[in-house]
Design a protein around this motif. Structure first.
Motif, PDB file in Angstrom:
ATOM      1  N   LEU A  11     -23.423 -94.769 -46.738  1.00 39.20           N
ATOM      2  CA  LEU A  11     -22.847 -94.795 -47.999  1.00 39.20           C
ATOM      3  C   LEU A  11     -23.661 -94.862 -49.302  1.00 39.20           C
ATOM      4  N   PRO A  12     -23.924 -93.662 -50.203  1.00 41.97           N
ATOM      5  CA  PRO A  12     -24.240 -93.790 -51.380  1.00 41.97           C
ATOM      6  C   PRO A  12     -23.672 -94.918 -52.183  1.00 41.97           C
ATOM      7  N   PHE A  13     -22.342 -94.775 -52.139  1.00 38.79           N
ATOM      8  CA  PHE A  13     -21.576 -95.628 -53.154  1.00 38.79           C
ATOM      9  C   PHE A  13     -21.889 -97.343 -52.788  1.00 38.79           C
ATOM     10  N   PHE A  14     -22.197 -97.685 -51.438  1.00 43.62           N
ATOM     11  CA  PHE A  14     -22.705 -99.122 -51.530  1.00 43.62           C
ATOM     12  C   PHE A  14     -24.250 -99.443 -51.475  1.00 43.62           C
ATOM     13  N   ARG A  15     -24.919 -98.361 -51.405  1.00 40.49           N
ATOM     14  CA  ARG A  15     -26.519 -98.410 -51.851  1.00 40.49           C
ATOM     15  C   ARG A  15     -26.546 -98.361 -53.475  1.00 40.49           C
ATOM     16  N   VAL A  16     -25.700 -97.751 -53.953  1.00 48.00           N
ATOM     17  CA  VAL A  16     -25.702 -97.813 -55.571  1.00 48.00           C
ATOM     18  C   VAL A  16     -25.237 -99.278 -56.046  1.00 48.00           C
TER      19      VAL A  16
ATOM     20  N   PHE B  21     -15.720-106.311 -56.171  1.00 46.80           N
ATOM     21  CA  PHE B  21     -17.175-106.195 -57.082  1.00 46.80           C
ATOM     22  C   PHE B  21     -17.310-107.432 -57.979  1.00 46.80           C
ATOM     23  N   TYR B  29     -18.247 -96.942 -60.730  1.00 47.49           N
ATOM     24  CA  TYR B  29     -18.418 -96.432 -59.395  1.00 47.49           C
ATOM     25  C   TYR B  29     -17.193 -95.501 -58.851  1.00 47.49           C
ATOM     26  N   LEU B  32     -18.415 -92.133 -57.975  1.00 49.45           N
ATOM     27  CA  LEU B  32     -18.945 -91.991 -56.845  1.00 49.45           C
ATOM     28  C   LEU B  32     -17.979 -92.122 -55.708  1.00 49.45           C
ATOM     29  N   TYR B  33     -16.884 -93.120 -55.834  1.00 44.46           N
ATOM     30  CA  TYR B  33     -16.134 -93.301 -54.787  1.00 44.46           C
ATOM     31  C   TYR B  33     -15.171 -92.047 -54.827  1.00 44.46           C
ATOM     32  N   GLU B  36     -17.182 -89.257 -52.812  1.00 47.80           N
ATOM     33  CA  GLU B  36     -17.714 -89.547 -51.528  1.00 47.80           C
ATOM     34  C   GLU B  36     -16.107 -89.700 -50.361  1.00 47.80           C
ATOM     35  N   HIS B  40     -15.454 -87.629 -46.990  1.00 52.61           N
ATOM     36  CA  HIS B  40     -14.718 -88.314 -45.870  1.00 52.61           C
ATOM     37  C   HIS B  40     -13.375 -87.733 -45.419  1.00 52.61           C
ATOM     38  N   SER B  70     -15.489 -95.934 -43.692  1.00 45.79           N
ATOM     39  CA  SER B  70     -16.007 -95.762 -44.893  1.00 45.79           C
ATOM     40  C   SER B  70     -15.032 -95.709 -46.098  1.00 45.79           C
ATOM     41  N   MET B  74     -15.121 -98.625 -49.049  1.00 47.51           N
ATOM     42  CA  MET B  74     -15.206 -98.202 -50.387  1.00 47.51           C
ATOM     43  C   MET B  74     -13.981 -98.987 -51.212  1.00 47.51           C
ATOM     44  N   GLY B 178     -27.923 -89.264 -49.782  1.00 46.81           N
ATOM     45  CA  GLY B 178     -26.811 -89.202 -50.780  1.00 46.81           C
ATOM     46  C   GLY B 178     -27.773 -89.169 -52.138  1.00 46.81           C
ATOM     47  N   ILE B 179     -28.591 -90.275 -52.269  1.00 46.96           N
ATOM     48  CA  ILE B 179     -29.445 -90.242 -53.329  1.00 46.96           C
ATOM     49  C   ILE B 179     -30.950 -90.459 -53.042  1.00 46.96           C
TER      50      ILE B 179
END
Lengths: 118, 592
Positions: A11-16, B21, B29, B32-33, B36, B40, B70, B74, B178-179
């Motif tokens: 998940l990009p979310f967690f990588r970021v 966090f 975030y 991004l959340y 993603e 999903h 996932s 998140m 993703g990045i």
């Protein structure tokens, strides 16, 4: 010199998020992987000090990746990272060669203090 | 490295008060959340549809599990506890399916769909920044209930076990990154741009086109070759710009149809029918404004097909048809138009019943009884007429097909209906590929000027007033009804004239395409014939006609959005606002 880290999470979310935490703690993120296979390949090519592996990943799980990395006899310390936190998984992670286990959701202090104690 | 390092936690979920966090700024975030989580959710929807149809292999089930996992992870990180709890409950259920402790019975997939909808609702709340509430307990209880019900069955597993650590190796293509990784900093070739940017760009080009047309008028008066050349070059550049923007606005039909399997599932389940959907030509591209406008008409047509076209399973078996009904959406190009056909293999439209309903709705009996079948099918597009025996909660109230036709007309398209008793119904939508700049003909009625879409015009004739007798003009061998455009638009009649201009237009809405449905109901293909019959023409009577112009037509906005007889407005080079005539609306009134 700051320690180098390879991050593996689908998940990009967690990588970021993880990258942000690590940069704050003075680590250098040298690579990212999105599955277990990529993680093993990048572990070989980047030779990081620390490898953080998510457990639930496509293609190859973090646990299987950890086992392969152990067989490579790299210097890197492997840390598992997951929201799965039951004993069975933690035990398997230990057997697979991980030396710490970070529970999601990510908490900045927990992540940094765990890595300091490696 | 010692065991003391291990933060072994026996519960699967961290306590709800676990700081998300910690000191980090979660708002960073959120975008991004949302992105993603949306991906999903789409993945879950696809997976559940496969699961329900027993098409899910272990890789699909594994992927489904990961999607839930996932979202859970998140959401926990963001502190969205209700979503986390809901995702966790579903993940648990999936884990039991994955480890074969449960089989995906219909009750289970239904529950998963319900929970998914609840989860979507919560994610929407996150997007809107509204409070999430904490009412997911009923869903969690429902999941627990289906798991317990299944596990008490003889082959069921004994108890809910913790999620398995060991995961089977999953054969799946590697997930896209993703990045970009730090070792490889590259920007993507694909850029995400909000749709409205293209709307604005197109609007700017529209203004350029209109400004250009006033310059073009000037070139006729000018002797300067340089000026004429310059305008020509400018014209070419504007045309190229227009073409590029239009192609950037094109989206594949699949963008619209990918939500349809779920729509069909929900409707067919409610009506107790089995319906499968086939889509052909979904890669064809249409302007996003047209595609957007097509959304609700398409859903409406499909609802009608499932609710009233496709018979109950018992009736189908009796008629020797497969139990499962089929809806086929077929898209293809015909010159500069796109045709989208929606066919079902149901019972077809009962012409006698429709005629009775039309009479009850106030259409003259003599007119209705003399109608051919193809004319009668179109009656379902009149307000208050429905082919339905019963009113369901989704369709059959007699509002709908008239609205559908209105939307399609508004998009510059046509709607046609073909039906064969016992074999099915086909709704044919013919749409322009692009919108906005269209070729038009200027016409004048008294002091007013109007635009007519060139695509609808077959011929322009100047006639003397004697050749029009009792509202009919003899065009070739056919009698064509003459509609005075001014009167149709509510203008007062001017003094009689010796000569008029007649614009012969196609009135496709009453046109005649023979049904080509075969009785097996499976191969519903075949293109329509091109030439409309004599009854498919109307002559619009105007005082004079002028130039052909490329007009940038803007849609009508409130308060004049529902102005009868016109479908758009354009501002001429000299600043005059001119209406585009809605030929379909004007001529349909003539036929009625």
């Amino acid at each position: 010199m700051s320690k180098t880290v390879l991050i593996a999470d689908d998940l990009p979310f967690f990588r970021v998020a993880l990258k942000d935490i690590l940069m704050k703690g003075g680590y250098e993120v040298v690579g990212e992987a999105t599955n277990g296979v990529e993680a093993v390949e990048k572990a070989k090519s980047l030779l990081p000090d620390i490898i953080i592996l998510d457990v639930v990943m496509p293609v190859k799980t973090g646990l299987d990746a950890a086992k392969e990395i152990r067989l490579l006899r790299l210097q890197a310390k492997v840390v598992m990272c997951s929201s799965l936190g039951n004993e069975a998984i933690v035990d398997e992670a230990l057997k697979s060669g991980a030396c710490a286990y970070i529970l999601k959701p990510l908490n900045e202090q927990t992540v940094l203090s765990t890595l300091e104690r490696l | 490295m010692g065991r003391r390092m291990w933060g072994v936690v026996k519960t699967l979920l961290p306590p709800a008060s676990y700081p998300p966090f910690s000191n980090m700024d979660t708002s960073k975030y959120k975008a991004l959340y949302l992105q993603e989580a949306g991906e999903h959710v789409a993945g879950i929807e696809q997976g559940l549809l496969a699961l329900e149809k027993n098409l899910a292999d272990s890789a699909t089930v594994d992927a489904l599990f990961r999607h839930y996992h996932s979202i859970k992870g998140m959401s926990a990180s963001m502190g969205y506890v209700p979503i986390q709890k809901l995702a966790h409950a579903q993940e648990d259920l999936l884990d039991n399916i994955r480890s074969k402790k449960l089989s995906p019975a219909p009750g289970i997939t239904n529950t998963l769909f319900e929970c998914l909808d609840a989860m979507k609702g919560l994610i929407r709340k996150v997007e809107e920044d509204s409070p999430l509430g904490d009412d997911v307990a009923p869903f969690a209880a429902k999941i627990k209930a289906v798991m317990e019900a299944a596990s008490s069955a003889p082959e069921g597993g004994a108890s809910t076990l913790p999620p398995q650590a060991k995961e089977a190796a999953v054969a799946q293509p590697s997930a896209p990154a993703g990045i970009a990784s730090t070792a490889d900093l590259k920007l993507s070739h694909v850029m995400k741009v909000e749709g409205r940017v293209f709307d604005e760009l197109l609007s700017c080009v529209g203004d350029l086109v209109m400004a250009l047309s006033s310059f073009k008028t000037l070139t006729q008066m000018s002797r300067s070759v340089e000026f004429k050349d310059g305008i020509h070059t400018l014209g070419k550049a504007i045309a190229a710009l227009h073409g590029n923007i239009l192609s950037a606005r094109m989206l594949p039909i699949s963008d619209l149809t990918e939500g349809l399997p779920r729509v069909i599932r929900d409707i067919s389940q409610r009506s107790g029918k089995e319906v499968s959907l086939k889509i052909e030509g979904a890669e064809l591209k249409l302007d996003r404004a047209i595609l957007e406008g097509l959304g609700s008409p398409l859903v409406h047509i499909i609802r009608n097909a499932v609710d009233h076209g496709i018979e109950s399973m018992a009736e189908r078996e009796k008629a020797g048809k497969p139990r499962e009904g089929t809806i086929i959406i077929k898209a293809y190009r015909r010159r500069e138009r796109v045709i989208i056909e929606v066919s079902d293999d149901g019972k077809g439209i009962n012409v006698e019943k429709i005629k009775k309903k039309a009479i009850a709705a106030g259409i003259a009996e003599g007119k209705v009884s003399s109608m051919t079948d193809k004319e009668a099918w179109m009656l379902v597009c009149l307000p208050g007429v429905t082919s339905a025996d019963t009113v369901t909660d989704t369709s059959g109230r007699g509002v709908g097909m008239d609205v559908v036709k209105g939307v399609i007309d508004g998009l510059g398209g046509f709607l046609e209906i073909e039906s064969a008793p016992g074999a099915g119904t086909r709704i044919i939508l013919e749409l322009p590929l692009t919108t906005a700049i269209i070729k038009t003909l200027l016409v004048a009625v008294k002091d007013e000027i109007f635009l007519l879409p060139l695509a609808r015009i077959e011929r322009v004739i100047e006639v003397s007033c004697d050749s029009i007798s009792s509202g009919v003009y003899k065009y070739g061998d056919a009698d064509v009804p003459v509609v005075p455009l001014g009167a149709a638009l509510g203008m007062s009649e001017g003094p009689d004239r010796d000569k008029y201009t007649l614009i012969i237009v196609e009135t496709k809405n009453m046109s005649s395409r023979a049904p080509r449905l075969n009785h097996s109901g499976t191969s519903l293909s075949g293109e329509g014939t091109e030439s409309p019959e004599a009854s498919g023409r109307t002559a619009l009577r105007v005082d004079a006609f002028g130039d052909e112009i490329d007009a940038y037509v803007k849609p009508l906005l409130p308060p004049i959005a529902k102005l009868w007889g016109v479908s758009g407005i354009t501002v001429m080079g000299d600043g005059r606002a001119v209406f585009l005539v809605d030929v379909g609306q004007i001529t349909s009134n003539a036929v009625k």
